[in-house]
Design an enzyme around this catalytic site. Structure first.
Site, PDB file in Angstrom:
ATOM      1  N   CYS A  37      38.086  40.020  47.555  1.00  0.00           N
ATOM      2  CA  CYS A  37      38.363  40.707  48.868  1.00  0.00           C
ATOM      3  C   CYS A  37      39.898  40.085  49.165  1.00  0.00           C
ATOM      4  O   CYS A  37      40.645  40.895  49.711  1.00  0.00           O
ATOM      5  CB  CYS A  37      37.540  40.458  49.917  1.00  0.00           C
ATOM      6  SG  CYS A  37      37.071  38.703  50.407  1.00  0.00           S
ATOM      7  N   THR A  38      40.113  39.041  48.572  1.00  0.00           N
ATOM      8  CA  THR A  38      41.172  38.293  49.032  1.00  0.00           C
ATOM      9  C   THR A  38      42.058  38.212  47.751  1.00  0.00           C
ATOM     10  O   THR A  38      43.205  37.159  47.616  1.00  0.00           O
ATOM     11  CB  THR A  38      41.119  36.918  49.519  1.00  0.00           C
ATOM     12  OG1 THR A  38      40.354  36.403  48.709  1.00  0.00           O
ATOM     13  CG2 THR A  38      40.517  36.918  50.935  1.00  0.00           C
TER      14      THR A  38
ATOM     15  N   PRO B  24      20.876  43.129  48.476  1.00  0.00           N
ATOM     16  CA  PRO B  24      21.978  42.908  47.557  1.00  0.00           C
ATOM     17  C   PRO B  24      22.350  44.249  46.814  1.00  0.00           C
ATOM     18  O   PRO B  24      21.665  45.193  47.255  1.00  0.00           O
ATOM     19  CB  PRO B  24      21.489  42.122  46.445  1.00  0.00           C
ATOM     20  CG  PRO B  24      20.180  42.335  46.299  1.00  0.00           C
ATOM     21  CD  PRO B  24      19.545  42.768  47.780  1.00  0.00           C
ATOM     22  N   THR B  25      23.472  44.378  46.496  1.00  0.00           N
ATOM     23  CA  THR B  25      24.262  45.457  45.990  1.00  0.00           C
ATOM     24  C   THR B  25      23.164  46.067  44.836  1.00  0.00           C
ATOM     25  O   THR B  25      22.806  45.217  43.915  1.00  0.00           O
ATOM     26  CB  THR B  25      25.704  45.478  45.564  1.00  0.00           C
ATOM     27  OG1 THR B  25      26.018  46.668  44.611  1.00  0.00           O
ATOM     28  CG2 THR B  25      25.907  44.392  44.810  1.00  0.00           C
TER      29      THR B  25
ATOM     30  N   SER C 119      32.650  47.261  51.496  1.00  0.00           N
ATOM     31  CA  SER C 119      34.044  48.015  51.914  1.00  0.00           C
ATOM     32  C   SER C 119      34.143  48.455  53.285  1.00  0.00           C
ATOM     33  O   SER C 119      33.262  48.492  54.016  1.00  0.00           O
ATOM     34  CB  SER C 119      33.912  49.618  50.836  1.00  0.00           C
ATOM     35  OG  SER C 119      32.773  50.112  51.229  1.00  0.00           O
TER      36      SER C 119
ATOM     37  N   HIS D 258      30.911  39.240  44.091  1.00  0.00           N
ATOM     38  CA  HIS D 258      30.573  37.789  43.887  1.00  0.00           C
ATOM     39  C   HIS D 258      29.199  37.946  44.097  1.00  0.00           C
ATOM     40  O   HIS D 258      28.611  37.684  45.004  1.00  0.00           O
ATOM     41  CB  HIS D 258      31.163  36.852  44.779  1.00  0.00           C
ATOM     42  CG  HIS D 258      32.555  36.554  44.783  1.00  0.00           C
ATOM     43  ND1 HIS D 258      33.086  35.778  43.541  1.00  0.00           N
ATOM     44  CD2 HIS D 258      33.843  36.926  45.524  1.00  0.00           C
ATOM     45  CE1 HIS D 258      34.444  35.662  43.646  1.00  0.00           C
ATOM     46  NE2 HIS D 258      34.924  36.451  44.901  1.00  0.00           N
TER      47      HIS D 258
ATOM     48  N   ARG E 119      40.487  28.758  50.152  1.00  0.00           N
ATOM     49  CA  ARG E 119      39.726  28.173  51.404  1.00  0.00           C
ATOM     50  C   ARG E 119      38.699  27.101  50.678  1.00  0.00           C
ATOM     51  O   ARG E 119      38.477  26.992  49.664  1.00  0.00           O
ATOM     52  CB  ARG E 119      39.036  29.479  52.168  1.00  0.00           C
ATOM     53  CG  ARG E 119      37.828  30.277  51.162  1.00  0.00           C
ATOM     54  CD  ARG E 119      36.879  31.030  51.986  1.00  0.00           C
ATOM     55  NE  ARG E 119      36.363  32.016  51.304  1.00  0.00           N
ATOM     56  CZ  ARG E 119      35.216  32.524  51.533  1.00  0.00           C
ATOM     57  NH1 ARG E 119      34.481  32.096  52.749  1.00  0.00           N
ATOM     58  NH2 ARG E 119      34.581  33.338  50.854  1.00  0.00           N
TER      59      ARG E 119
ATOM     60  N   THR F 229      25.111  42.785  50.769  1.00  0.00           N
ATOM     61  CA  THR F 229      26.107  42.038  50.153  1.00  0.00           C
ATOM     62  C   THR F 229      26.546  43.015  48.907  1.00  0.00           C
ATOM     63  O   THR F 229      26.068  43.672  48.452  1.00  0.00           O
ATOM     64  CB  THR F 229      25.520  40.758  49.663  1.00  0.00           C
ATOM     65  OG1 THR F 229      24.364  41.178  48.804  1.00  0.00           O
ATOM     66  CG2 THR F 229      25.367  39.998  50.524  1.00  0.00           C
TER      67      THR F 229
ATOM     68  N   PHE G 291      28.945  43.423  45.013  1.00  0.00           N
ATOM     69  CA  PHE G 291      29.230  43.086  43.750  1.00  0.00           C
ATOM     70  C   PHE G 291      30.075  42.104  43.371  1.00  0.00           C
ATOM     71  O   PHE G 291      29.787  41.602  42.359  1.00  0.00           O
ATOM     72  CB  PHE G 291      29.147  44.542  42.772  1.00  0.00           C
ATOM     73  CG  PHE G 291      30.623  45.030  42.854  1.00  0.00           C
ATOM     74  CD1 PHE G 291      31.480  44.386  41.894  1.00  0.00           C
ATOM     75  CD2 PHE G 291      31.038  45.954  43.603  1.00  0.00           C
ATOM     76  CE1 PHE G 291      32.923  44.745  42.031  1.00  0.00           C
ATOM     77  CE2 PHE G 291      32.445  46.246  43.575  1.00  0.00           C
ATOM     78  CZ  PHE G 291      33.413  45.829  42.624  1.00  0.00           C
TER      79      PHE G 291
ATOM     80  N   GLU H 170      32.665  41.706  57.093  1.00  0.00           N
ATOM     81  CA  GLU H 170      33.822  41.178  56.129  1.00  0.00           C
ATOM     82  C   GLU H 170      34.135  42.313  55.301  1.00  0.00           C
ATOM     83  O   GLU H 170      33.182  42.499  54.296  1.00  0.00           O
ATOM     84  CB  GLU H 170      33.214  40.112  55.703  1.00  0.00           C
ATOM     85  CG  GLU H 170      32.590  38.754  56.455  1.00  0.00           C
ATOM     86  CD  GLU H 170      33.638  38.117  57.383  1.00  0.00           C
ATOM     87  OE1 GLU H 170      34.815  38.444  56.900  1.00  0.00           O
ATOM     88  OE2 GLU H 170      33.173  37.615  58.098  1.00  0.00           O
TER      89      GLU H 170
HETATM   90  P1  NAD Z   1      30.326  48.652  49.134  1.00  0.00           P
HETATM   91  O1  NAD Z   1      30.825  48.784  50.493  1.00  0.00           O
HETATM   92  O2  NAD Z   1      30.229  49.823  48.396  1.00  0.00           O
HETATM   93  O3  NAD Z   1      28.741  48.185  49.193  1.00  0.00           O
HETATM   94  C1  NAD Z   1      28.563  46.941  49.835  1.00  0.00           C
HETATM   95  C2  NAD Z   1      27.131  46.921  50.081  1.00  0.00           C
HETATM   96  O4  NAD Z   1      26.741  47.997  51.087  1.00  0.00           O
HETATM   97  C3  NAD Z   1      25.934  47.179  48.796  1.00  0.00           C
HETATM   98  O5  NAD Z   1      24.781  46.564  48.900  1.00  0.00           O
HETATM   99  C4  NAD Z   1      25.733  48.596  48.980  1.00  0.00           C
HETATM  100  O6  NAD Z   1      24.531  48.793  48.375  1.00  0.00           O
HETATM  101  C5  NAD Z   1      25.561  48.887  50.289  1.00  0.00           C
HETATM  102  N1  NAD Z   1      25.710  50.099  51.112  1.00  0.00           N
HETATM  103  C6  NAD Z   1      26.453  51.213  50.576  1.00  0.00           C
HETATM  104  N2  NAD Z   1      26.258  52.190  51.505  1.00  0.00           N
HETATM  105  C7  NAD Z   1      25.402  51.752  52.195  1.00  0.00           C
HETATM  106  C8  NAD Z   1      24.597  52.704  53.702  1.00  0.00           C
HETATM  107  N3  NAD Z   1      24.761  53.588  53.799  1.00  0.00           N
HETATM  108  N4  NAD Z   1      23.949  51.579  54.386  1.00  0.00           N
HETATM  109  C9  NAD Z   1      23.558  50.374  53.883  1.00  0.00           C
HETATM  110  N5  NAD Z   1      24.196  49.786  53.025  1.00  0.00           N
HETATM  111  C10 NAD Z   1      24.918  50.303  52.208  1.00  0.00           C
HETATM  112  O7  NAD Z   1      31.294  47.279  48.607  1.00  0.00           O
HETATM  113  P2  NAD Z   1      31.453  47.003  46.989  1.00  0.00           P
HETATM  114  O8  NAD Z   1      32.122  47.795  46.298  1.00  0.00           O
HETATM  115  O9  NAD Z   1      30.128  46.484  46.649  1.00  0.00           O
HETATM  116  O10 NAD Z   1      32.371  45.447  47.329  1.00  0.00           O
HETATM  117  C11 NAD Z   1      33.701  45.597  47.145  1.00  0.00           C
HETATM  118  C12 NAD Z   1      34.069  45.588  48.446  1.00  0.00           C
HETATM  119  O11 NAD Z   1      33.700  44.588  49.229  1.00  0.00           O
HETATM  120  C13 NAD Z   1      35.692  45.464  48.629  1.00  0.00           C
HETATM  121  O12 NAD Z   1      35.954  46.394  49.491  1.00  0.00           O
HETATM  122  C14 NAD Z   1      35.863  44.193  48.890  1.00  0.00           C
HETATM  123  O13 NAD Z   1      37.364  43.974  49.584  1.00  0.00           O
HETATM  124  C15 NAD Z   1      34.921  43.823  49.898  1.00  0.00           C
HETATM  125  N6  NAD Z   1      34.603  42.340  50.123  1.00  0.00           N
HETATM  126  C16 NAD Z   1      35.132  41.914  51.283  1.00  0.00           C
HETATM  127  C17 NAD Z   1      34.786  40.443  51.559  1.00  0.00           C
HETATM  128  C18 NAD Z   1      35.220  39.734  52.707  1.00  0.00           C
HETATM  129  O14 NAD Z   1      34.815  38.505  53.075  1.00  0.00           O
HETATM  130  N7  NAD Z   1      35.900  40.391  53.600  1.00  0.00           N
HETATM  131  C19 NAD Z   1      34.182  39.643  50.444  1.00  0.00           C
HETATM  132  C20 NAD Z   1      33.736  40.469  49.211  1.00  0.00           C
HETATM  133  C21 NAD Z   1      34.014  41.524  49.008  1.00  0.00           C
END
Ligand code: NAD
Length: 482
Positions: free
Chosen positions: A288-289, A182-183, A235, A159, A444, A155, A157, A254
């Protein structure tokens, strides 16, 4: 409870099948507003992840629907009763303002309560077979069963409570076992939630929480042999890495968004400006939205832009712990600098900065930028902060749709128009997962289907109802009938 009271330092452990597990190596968790360390979590190694999956796999959940409903509803009620306690952790580790954190806690109540109400509903279907000349006197039934293996959940950061809830609640509602990572940026909220679940009566083997740096343990979450499904929110970059690495496993992705709010010439401009500013700045623009591009047709752009500036000026940006603050920090200074650079680059390309304030560390105030070229980085990439970029478009719906569809993303959208012919075209032609008429893209309810296409996701939806489907296997069985 007074929001100004600081969160006491938290030296946390992982929860592996309910057992507290510590390591010598730690990851520090920072408060983005003042850079203080609010706590530490263990830096898991691959063997900790393996242990979590092995313990989960060895356990067979046998909770009845009634027992699951009780655990889920109790969790909802505990989150409601401890709303401020959770808001304090969220604000301390993410920099989201107190108002946003309280709202997040109340959304999480909905997730858990909806899951409680859905778990008692039978999900089977019945097909009569005597319906064609090829038919027989039989009936075919379906029933949904938990996965044979374990769910791996990763997940983001933005939310810290709600994104985690969207993985855990549907998993428990369907009698699955889950390992959560979690992050590393906001892990404290997730650990506090795990304790609520254990207290609500969840067998501890059904949920483990592992923490640490993704560079050293991330791949173990994706490739563990006992993981049947990886559910990821985050991401595009990491989502695509998971898609490449997971192999023969189900994946639910997602990912990021670049959602437009479209304003057509017939729109009530005051109402549209209200949605634009709220949609771009709530949660520090880190949804994200969130509204990441405002596409307004030329004929009303001047008046609309003035209204947006008026409304943006009313927002108070500052100390996230102050209950009067409307917009807290973004997640860290590095992100704030990136947004600042993108705004400045847009200005070099002809955009006008109409409102903003100098950046202070991770505090990036709501910034209105008009006449933004639709293809510059500020609006072509996902700018995950409280920027309010206005893109002026030709007075032609076909052009508006073309510009809207010109990025790699396809998550959600909002459209401000009363013309049914426009609405029909937007619903049919925008390349997105959701079209909200007269609402922000993020609108939503926690059980409605939610998720994107193109780089925003594979089209597999989340939301409690859809997640419960994706976390189960359909067993089809049949028998003679009549
Ligand atoms: P991120 O992709 O940097 O990190 C998300 C998670 O992935 C974290 O837990 C991180 O530790 C983990 N991660 C990173 N590298 C990894 C790897 N190599 N292997 C396994 N896990 C790994 O995203 P972020 O910066 O925490 O969140 C922001 C992003 O999330 C934005 O792009 C946002 O749009 C997106 N987001 C999407 C939704 C949706 O429902 N579509 C909802 C919320 C956030």
């Amino acid at each position: 409870m007074n929001a100004i009271v600081k969160l006491p330092f938290r030296r946390e452990a992982m929860r592996i099948a309910g057992k507290l597990v510590r390591t010598d190596d730690m990851v520090e968790v920072f408060n983005p507003y003042d850079n203080s360390v609010v706590g530490t979590v263990p830096a898991a190694r691959a063997e900790h992840v393996r242990e979590a999956f092995a313990k989960a796999k060895a356990f067979k959940p046998v909770l009845t629907r009634y027992e699951r409903q009780q655990i889920l509803q109790k969790t909802a009620e505990m989150l409601r009763d401890r709303r401020e306690e959770f808001a304090r952790i969220i604000t301390a580790e993410s920099g989201l303002c107190w108002k946003d954190s309280l709202y997040e806690a109340s959304r999480a109540y909905d997730v858990w309560s909806f899951a409680a109400q859905l778990t008692i509903k039978d999900d089977g279907e019945i097909y009569s077979c005597d319906i064609s000349p090829n038919g027989k006197a039989r009936k075919i039934y379906t029933t949904r069963l938990p996965l044979l293996g374990v769910i791996s959940a990763i997940t983001p950061f933005n939310h810290p409570l709600n994104m985690v809830s969207h993985k855990l609640a549907p998993a428990i509602a369907t009698n699955n076992r889950l390992v959560l990572k979690p992050t590393e940026l906001t892990p404290l909220t997730a650990l506090a939630l795990a304790d609520v679940l254990y207290e609500a009566g969840l067998p501890p083997e059904m949920l483990s929480v592992v923490t640490g740096n993704p560079s050293t343990m991330g791949d173990s979450m994706i490739t563990d042999p006992d993981a049947d499904l990886v559910t990821f929110t985050g991401s595009v970059r990491v989502g695509k890495h998971i898609a490449r690495t997971a192999g023969y496993k189900r994946i639910v992705l997602e990912l990021g968004g670049n959602d437009p709010l479209v304003v057509m010439e017939d729109a009530d401009l005051d109402r549209a400006a209200e949605l634009a500013v709220a949609g771009a700045t709530k949660n520090s623009g880190q949804r994200c939205t969130a509204v990441k591009r405002i596409l307004v047709v030329d004929s009303v752009a001047e008046d609309f832009s003035r209204l947006v500036v008026e409304k943006a000026k009313k927002l108070r940006s500052g100390d996230p712990m102050d209950p009067a603050t409307d917009v807290g920090t973004v997640i860290n200074e590095r992100s704030a600098i990136l947004f600042e650079n993108r705004v400045n680059e847009a200005a070099r390309l002809g955009a006008e900065i109409l409102h903003g304030a100098p950046r202070q560390g991770a505090l990036f105030a709501p910034t209105v930028v008009d006449r933004v070229p639709h293809d510059c980085e500020l609006v072509h990439e996902e700018t995950f902060g409280p920027v309010i970029p206005i893109v002026r478009c030709p007075n032609d719906i076909a052009e508006v749709i073309r510009i809207s569809n010109s990025t790699a993303y396809g998550l959600s959208s909002g459209v401000c128009t009363n013309r049914l012919d426009y609405v029909a075209r937007f619903v049919a032609e925008l390349e997105v997962g959701t079209v909200n008429v007269w609402e922000v893209p993020g609108y939503r309810i926690e059980m409605s289907p939610f998720g994107g296409i193109k780089d925003s996701g594979l089209g597999y939806k989340e939301g409690v109802v859809e997640a419960m489907k994706s976390f189960t296997n359909v067993r089809t069985w049949s028998m003679p009938w009549g």
